[in-house]
Design an enzyme around this catalytic site. Structure first.
Site, mmCIF file in Angstrom:
data_model
loop_
_atom_site.group_PDB
_atom_site.id
_atom_site.type_symbol
_atom_site.label_atom_id
_atom_site.label_comp_id
_atom_site.label_asym_id
_atom_site.label_seq_id
_atom_site.Cartn_x
_atom_site.Cartn_y
_atom_site.Cartn_z
ATOM 1 N N ASN A 99 13.034 0.369 -1.544
ATOM 2 C CA ASN A 99 11.723 -0.054 -1.039
ATOM 3 C C ASN A 99 11.126 0.892 0.002
ATOM 4 O O ASN A 99 9.918 0.902 0.200
ATOM 5 C CB ASN A 99 11.896 -1.465 -0.439
ATOM 6 C CG ASN A 99 10.750 -1.858 0.450
ATOM 7 O OD1 ASN A 99 9.699 -2.282 -0.030
ATOM 8 N ND2 ASN A 99 10.905 -1.700 1.761
ATOM 9 N N TYR A 164 0.967 10.413 -2.913
ATOM 10 C CA TYR A 164 1.625 9.100 -3.020
ATOM 11 C C TYR A 164 1.615 8.614 -4.481
ATOM 12 O O TYR A 164 2.624 8.126 -4.996
ATOM 13 C CB TYR A 164 0.883 8.129 -2.101
ATOM 14 C CG TYR A 164 1.378 6.704 -2.080
ATOM 15 C CD1 TYR A 164 2.536 6.352 -1.383
ATOM 16 C CD2 TYR A 164 0.670 5.693 -2.729
ATOM 17 C CE1 TYR A 164 2.963 5.026 -1.344
ATOM 18 C CE2 TYR A 164 1.089 4.372 -2.689
ATOM 19 C CZ TYR A 164 2.243 4.050 -1.992
ATOM 20 O OH TYR A 164 2.666 2.736 -1.951
ATOM 21 N N LYS A 168 4.787 7.770 -6.757
ATOM 22 C CA LYS A 168 4.989 6.425 -7.307
ATOM 23 C C LYS A 168 5.005 6.437 -8.834
ATOM 24 O O LYS A 168 5.739 5.672 -9.461
ATOM 25 C CB LYS A 168 3.911 5.473 -6.779
ATOM 26 C CG LYS A 168 4.057 5.128 -5.293
ATOM 27 C CD LYS A 168 5.406 4.514 -4.970
ATOM 28 C CE LYS A 168 5.424 3.668 -3.720
ATOM 29 N NZ LYS A 168 6.802 3.235 -3.361
HETATM 30 N N1 LIG Z 1 2.040 -3.086 1.220
HETATM 31 C C1 LIG Z 1 1.489 -2.855 0.056
HETATM 32 O O1 LIG Z 1 0.436 -3.411 -0.291
HETATM 33 C C2 LIG Z 1 2.140 -1.911 -0.915
HETATM 34 C C3 LIG Z 1 1.456 -1.627 -2.093
HETATM 35 C C4 LIG Z 1 2.082 -0.824 -3.048
HETATM 36 C C5 LIG Z 1 3.342 -0.326 -2.805
HETATM 37 N N2 LIG Z 1 3.944 -0.592 -1.624
HETATM 38 C C6 LIG Z 1 5.272 -0.023 -1.423
HETATM 39 O O2 LIG Z 1 6.129 -1.039 -0.935
HETATM 40 C C7 LIG Z 1 7.131 -0.462 -0.104
HETATM 41 C C8 LIG Z 1 7.146 -1.164 1.241
HETATM 42 O O3 LIG Z 1 5.866 -1.010 1.823
HETATM 43 P P1 LIG Z 1 5.396 -1.822 3.116
HETATM 44 O O4 LIG Z 1 3.973 -2.115 2.889
HETATM 45 O O5 LIG Z 1 6.350 -2.895 3.437
HETATM 46 O O6 LIG Z 1 5.491 -0.633 4.178
HETATM 47 P P2 LIG Z 1 5.766 -0.680 5.765
HETATM 48 O O7 LIG Z 1 5.229 0.587 6.303
HETATM 49 O O8 LIG Z 1 5.271 -1.949 6.295
HETATM 50 O O9 LIG Z 1 7.351 -0.647 5.836
HETATM 51 C C9 LIG Z 1 8.057 0.467 5.347
HETATM 52 C C10 LIG Z 1 9.418 0.540 5.998
HETATM 53 O O10 LIG Z 1 10.054 1.722 5.485
HETATM 54 C C11 LIG Z 1 10.699 2.374 6.571
HETATM 55 N N3 LIG Z 1 10.863 3.802 6.281
HETATM 56 C C12 LIG Z 1 9.930 4.788 6.336
HETATM 57 N N4 LIG Z 1 10.482 5.968 6.035
HETATM 58 C C13 LIG Z 1 11.788 5.721 5.759
HETATM 59 C C14 LIG Z 1 12.884 6.535 5.366
HETATM 60 N N5 LIG Z 1 12.753 7.854 5.237
HETATM 61 N N6 LIG Z 1 14.080 5.947 5.130
HETATM 62 C C15 LIG Z 1 14.227 4.618 5.303
HETATM 63 N N7 LIG Z 1 13.235 3.801 5.697
HETATM 64 C C16 LIG Z 1 12.028 4.342 5.911
HETATM 65 C C17 LIG Z 1 9.811 2.112 7.776
HETATM 66 O O11 LIG Z 1 10.509 2.300 8.991
HETATM 67 C C18 LIG Z 1 9.361 0.678 7.526
HETATM 68 O O12 LIG Z 1 10.237 -0.252 8.122
HETATM 69 C C19 LIG Z 1 6.801 1.037 -0.025
HETATM 70 O O13 LIG Z 1 7.560 1.730 -0.971
HETATM 71 C C20 LIG Z 1 5.340 1.072 -0.382
HETATM 72 O O14 LIG Z 1 4.975 2.330 -0.887
HETATM 73 C C21 LIG Z 1 3.372 -1.363 -0.673
#
Ligand SMILES: NC(=O)c1ccc[n+]([C@@H]2O[C@H](COP(=O)([O-])OP(=O)(O)OC[C@H]3O[C@@H](n4cnc5c(N)ncnc54)[C@H](O)[C@@H]3O)[C@@H](O)[C@H]2O)c1
Length: 257
Positions: A99, A164, A168
């Site tokens: 994630n 990105y 993805k």
């Molecule tokens: N929030 C959304 O709407 C959304 C939409 C599409 C995809 N995503 C994907 O879902 C996943 C989670 O997103 P989110 O919205 O919870 O993001 P977020 O930024 O709220 O949380 C991401 C977490 O990843 C951690 N992180 C960052 N770099 C890291 C690394 N190198 N190693 C380990 N941990 C690391 C951060 O410290 C953070 O705790 C991501 O892969 C994101 O691309 C999110």
């Protein structure tokens, strides 16, 4: 009689679980009974989530959590975390949730090699490291799951996110090829494309123009909280998904259909 959603006796490793979707997924897996290794690049953030799970009694009886600092771009750290998660499952690591993620948006002419590379390192190489480290510990009795986190950006593209979106979309190819390879080992590999109100989406939710543009794209006309999308991860992790592999599941209020 089959039980579909009980994860008692399963262990899980969730990356990027110190905040947002990862934290909600770690909590949801624990609530379903799994023992969870909560990992994040911030060991402190991961520890807080693990503590929350343990003090809540993991909602699911018998569930427990540990935490570890894990930067997914660090292969050695991934190997250590996989071993720690397997120890939680008496030698087996059943569920891997890749994630961890970052965004580094810029219109195409302004994208730099550095932001392209970092985005790939975390999303694609990170998923590669953690999954390869986990594989020797994943059981082949039909309970093994790899769940990768992709995005609508990888399916349909997004303005200002070529780096990105490319990463993805790369994860979708990763998921499908690995699903074919691991089918012979009875390990399911799927991807989920979520949408949720998290720190990552704060700018698009709070900027008036971006927020209105997003609402036009979401048929359900609202953002989900992270715990609302977490249920779909529990589904893919569970016995209910024992005949599903190589799929991409959007959990996004109907944005991608
Ligand atoms: N929030 C959304 O709407 C959304 C939409 C599409 C995809 N995503 C994907 O879902 C996943 C989670 O997103 P989110 O919205 O919870 O993001 P977020 O930024 O709220 O949380 C991401 C977490 O990843 C951690 N992180 C960052 N770099 C890291 C690394 N190198 N190693 C380990 N941990 C690391 C951060 O410290 C953070 O705790 C991501 O892969 C994101 O691309 C999110």
């Amino acid at each position: 009689m089959r039980t579909y959603f009980d994860l008692t006796g399963r262990s899980a490793l969730v990356t990027g679980a110190g905040a947002g979707i990862g934290a909600a997924v770690a909590e949801a897996l624990a609530a379903a009974g799994a023992a969870v290794l909560v990992t994040d690049i911030s060991g402190e953030a991961a520890a807080k989530v693990a503590e929350r799970i343990n003090t809540a009694g993991g909602k699911g009886a018998g569930s427990k959590a540990e935490s570890a600092a894990l930067d997914v771009s660090d292969r050695d750290a991934a190997v250590a975390a996989a071993a720690q998660a397997a120890a939680l499952g008496e030698g087996n690591l059943h569920i891997v949730v890749n994630n961890a993620g970052v965004t580094s948006p810029a219109m195409f002419p302004k994208l730099t090699d550095e932001t392209f590379r970092v985005t790939f390192d975390i999303h694609v190489m990170g998923t590669f490291h953690v999954t390869q480290a986990a594989l020797p510990h994943i059981p082949t009795d039909g309970t093994g799951r790899v769940i990768n986190v992709t995005s609508a950006a990888g399916l349909t593209g997004t303005l200002g996110q070529v780096n990105y979106s490319a990463a993805k979309a790369g994860l979708i190819g990763f998921t499908k090829s690995l699903a074919r390879e691991l089918a012979t080992k009875n390990i399911m590999v799927n991807a989920l494309a979520p949408l949720a109100a998290t720190p990552m989406t704060e700018t698009i939710r709070t900027n008036e123009k971006f927020a209105a543009n997003m609402m036009n794209r979401i048929p359900l006309k609202r953002w989900a909280e992270a715990d609302e999308v977490a249920g779909a991860f529990v589904f893919l992790a569970s016995d209910a998904a024992s005949y599903i592999t190589g799929q991409v599941l959007p959990v996004d209020g109907g944005m991608v259909m």
